[in-house]
Motif scaffolding. Structure first.
Motif, PDB file in Angstrom:
ATOM      1  N   ALA A 185      66.177 -44.747 -23.123  1.00  0.00           N
ATOM      2  CA  ALA A 185      66.592 -43.588 -22.983  1.00  0.00           C
ATOM      3  C   ALA A 185      67.071 -42.652 -24.136  1.00  0.00           C
ATOM      4  O   ALA A 185      66.823 -41.305 -23.910  1.00  0.00           O
ATOM      5  CB  ALA A 185      67.704 -43.556 -21.756  1.00  0.00           C
ATOM      6  N   ALA A 186      67.560 -43.069 -24.996  1.00  0.00           N
ATOM      7  CA  ALA A 186      67.909 -42.297 -26.154  1.00  0.00           C
ATOM      8  C   ALA A 186      66.699 -41.407 -26.921  1.00  0.00           C
ATOM      9  O   ALA A 186      67.063 -40.264 -26.817  1.00  0.00           O
ATOM     10  CB  ALA A 186      68.629 -43.154 -27.349  1.00  0.00           C
ATOM     11  N   ASP A 203      66.429 -38.728 -24.416  1.00  0.00           N
ATOM     12  CA  ASP A 203      67.510 -37.679 -24.767  1.00  0.00           C
ATOM     13  C   ASP A 203      67.235 -36.809 -25.743  1.00  0.00           C
ATOM     14  O   ASP A 203      67.579 -35.629 -25.696  1.00  0.00           O
ATOM     15  CB  ASP A 203      68.841 -38.587 -24.759  1.00  0.00           C
ATOM     16  CG  ASP A 203      69.921 -38.257 -23.703  1.00  0.00           C
ATOM     17  OD1 ASP A 203      69.475 -37.540 -22.785  1.00  0.00           O
ATOM     18  OD2 ASP A 203      70.631 -39.350 -23.563  1.00  0.00           O
ATOM     19  N   ARG A 204      67.114 -37.462 -26.829  1.00  0.00           N
ATOM     20  CA  ARG A 204      66.635 -36.541 -28.211  1.00  0.00           C
ATOM     21  C   ARG A 204      65.677 -35.445 -27.831  1.00  0.00           C
ATOM     22  O   ARG A 204      65.702 -34.498 -28.356  1.00  0.00           O
ATOM     23  CB  ARG A 204      66.470 -37.402 -29.263  1.00  0.00           C
ATOM     24  CG  ARG A 204      67.803 -38.119 -29.815  1.00  0.00           C
ATOM     25  CD  ARG A 204      67.483 -38.905 -31.246  1.00  0.00           C
ATOM     26  NE  ARG A 204      66.609 -39.915 -31.083  1.00  0.00           N
ATOM     27  CZ  ARG A 204      66.687 -41.196 -30.799  1.00  0.00           C
ATOM     28  NH1 ARG A 204      67.908 -41.402 -30.540  1.00  0.00           N
ATOM     29  NH2 ARG A 204      65.720 -42.120 -30.781  1.00  0.00           N
ATOM     30  N   LEU A 252      64.456 -34.126 -25.107  1.00  0.00           N
ATOM     31  CA  LEU A 252      64.769 -33.243 -24.397  1.00  0.00           C
ATOM     32  C   LEU A 252      65.925 -32.103 -24.936  1.00  0.00           C
ATOM     33  O   LEU A 252      65.893 -30.834 -24.879  1.00  0.00           O
ATOM     34  CB  LEU A 252      65.548 -33.622 -22.991  1.00  0.00           C
ATOM     35  CG  LEU A 252      64.491 -34.168 -22.208  1.00  0.00           C
ATOM     36  CD1 LEU A 252      65.392 -35.108 -20.985  1.00  0.00           C
ATOM     37  CD2 LEU A 252      63.518 -33.223 -21.455  1.00  0.00           C
ATOM     38  N   ASP A 253      66.716 -32.701 -25.860  1.00  0.00           N
ATOM     39  CA  ASP A 253      67.505 -31.964 -26.551  1.00  0.00           C
ATOM     40  C   ASP A 253      66.897 -30.969 -27.390  1.00  0.00           C
ATOM     41  O   ASP A 253      67.099 -29.723 -27.638  1.00  0.00           O
ATOM     42  CB  ASP A 253      68.682 -32.899 -27.419  1.00  0.00           C
ATOM     43  CG  ASP A 253      69.895 -33.421 -26.552  1.00  0.00           C
ATOM     44  OD1 ASP A 253      69.822 -33.081 -25.457  1.00  0.00           O
ATOM     45  OD2 ASP A 253      70.438 -34.326 -26.980  1.00  0.00           O
ATOM     46  N   ALA A 309      69.633 -44.205 -16.613  1.00  0.00           N
ATOM     47  CA  ALA A 309      69.672 -43.559 -17.565  1.00  0.00           C
ATOM     48  C   ALA A 309      68.425 -42.577 -17.897  1.00  0.00           C
ATOM     49  O   ALA A 309      68.874 -41.376 -18.500  1.00  0.00           O
ATOM     50  CB  ALA A 309      69.601 -44.496 -19.015  1.00  0.00           C
ATOM     51  N   GLY A 310      67.482 -42.685 -17.533  1.00  0.00           N
ATOM     52  CA  GLY A 310      66.461 -41.508 -17.350  1.00  0.00           C
ATOM     53  C   GLY A 310      66.874 -40.556 -16.463  1.00  0.00           C
ATOM     54  O   GLY A 310      66.723 -39.317 -16.861  1.00  0.00           O
ATOM     55  N   ALA A 341      69.888 -39.480 -15.573  1.00  0.00           N
ATOM     56  CA  ALA A 341      71.034 -38.748 -16.369  1.00  0.00           C
ATOM     57  C   ALA A 341      70.381 -37.737 -17.594  1.00  0.00           C
ATOM     58  O   ALA A 341      70.960 -36.998 -17.644  1.00  0.00           O
ATOM     59  CB  ALA A 341      71.919 -39.511 -16.968  1.00  0.00           C
ATOM     60  N   ALA A 342      69.339 -38.298 -18.438  1.00  0.00           N
ATOM     61  CA  ALA A 342      68.712 -37.281 -19.323  1.00  0.00           C
ATOM     62  C   ALA A 342      68.183 -36.312 -18.583  1.00  0.00           C
ATOM     63  O   ALA A 342      68.270 -34.992 -19.074  1.00  0.00           O
ATOM     64  CB  ALA A 342      67.807 -38.104 -20.042  1.00  0.00           C
ATOM     65  N   GLN A 377      71.090 -33.831 -17.257  1.00  0.00           N
ATOM     66  CA  GLN A 377      71.638 -33.114 -18.356  1.00  0.00           C
ATOM     67  C   GLN A 377      70.695 -32.036 -18.863  1.00  0.00           C
ATOM     68  O   GLN A 377      71.273 -31.029 -19.004  1.00  0.00           O
ATOM     69  CB  GLN A 377      71.968 -33.955 -19.724  1.00  0.00           C
ATOM     70  CG  GLN A 377      72.744 -33.396 -20.738  1.00  0.00           C
ATOM     71  CD  GLN A 377      73.090 -34.451 -21.833  1.00  0.00           C
ATOM     72  OE1 GLN A 377      72.960 -35.709 -21.459  1.00  0.00           O
ATOM     73  NE2 GLN A 377      73.845 -33.915 -22.516  1.00  0.00           N
ATOM     74  N   ALA A 378      69.480 -32.045 -19.142  1.00  0.00           N
ATOM     75  CA  ALA A 378      68.559 -30.939 -19.711  1.00  0.00           C
ATOM     76  C   ALA A 378      68.650 -30.130 -18.683  1.00  0.00           C
ATOM     77  O   ALA A 378      68.713 -29.004 -19.010  1.00  0.00           O
ATOM     78  CB  ALA A 378      67.407 -31.796 -19.831  1.00  0.00           C
TER      79      ALA A 378
END
Length: 137
Positions: free
Chosen positions: A57-58, A61-62, A64-65, A88-89, A91-92, A95-96
């Protein structure tokens, strides 16, 4: 054409004739692959393939950020190549979705069901195809 040969250590190596094509390395099964493109100004598409879990997922996350930092009007997250969508996906995505309009392409049970169970499908629209998600952007 390739010809296997043993080197001085006894290991097998492959000699490739000049001009021959070498097959591309395939990603490990379940590895996350991300591709970003902008079909029109202000609309970003993030195509995701592989498994989205705590171990992968990291990078999602990056990505999407980074996309939200460019302030697009809409980000379409295409999960058509995803085999597993874990918490985790989810959550990403959630958050986005707090920073930009997210539209999710989730054509399979593996992707649509987790979105429905968690209620994320009520917070962001879910589509069966990328074309549907891009309509009206």
């Amino acid at each position: 054409m390739s010809h296997p040969a043993r080197n001085s250590t006894g290991a097998v190596s492959t000699a490739v004739r000049r001009g021959a094509r070498v097959p591309a390395q395939r990603a490990a099964p379940g590895a996350l692959r991300l591709q970003v493109f902008w079909p029109v100004p202000g609309i970003a598409v993030l195509k995701v393939a592989g498994d989205i879990d705590v171990a992968t997922a990291a990078p999602l996350d990056r990505a999407l950020d980074e996309l939200t930092a460019h302030r697009p009007r809409v980000v379409v997250v295409d999960l058509s190549g995803v085999d597993f969508l874990g918490s985790a996906g989810l959550a990403a995505l959630a958050q986005a979705g707090e920073h930009v309009e997210i539209r999710v392409v989730a054509p399979t049970r593996q992707t649509a069901r987790p979105l429905a169970i968690t209620g994320l499908d009520q917070r962001m629209p879910v589509y069966a195809t990328r074309d549907e998600a891009l309509t009206g952007c």
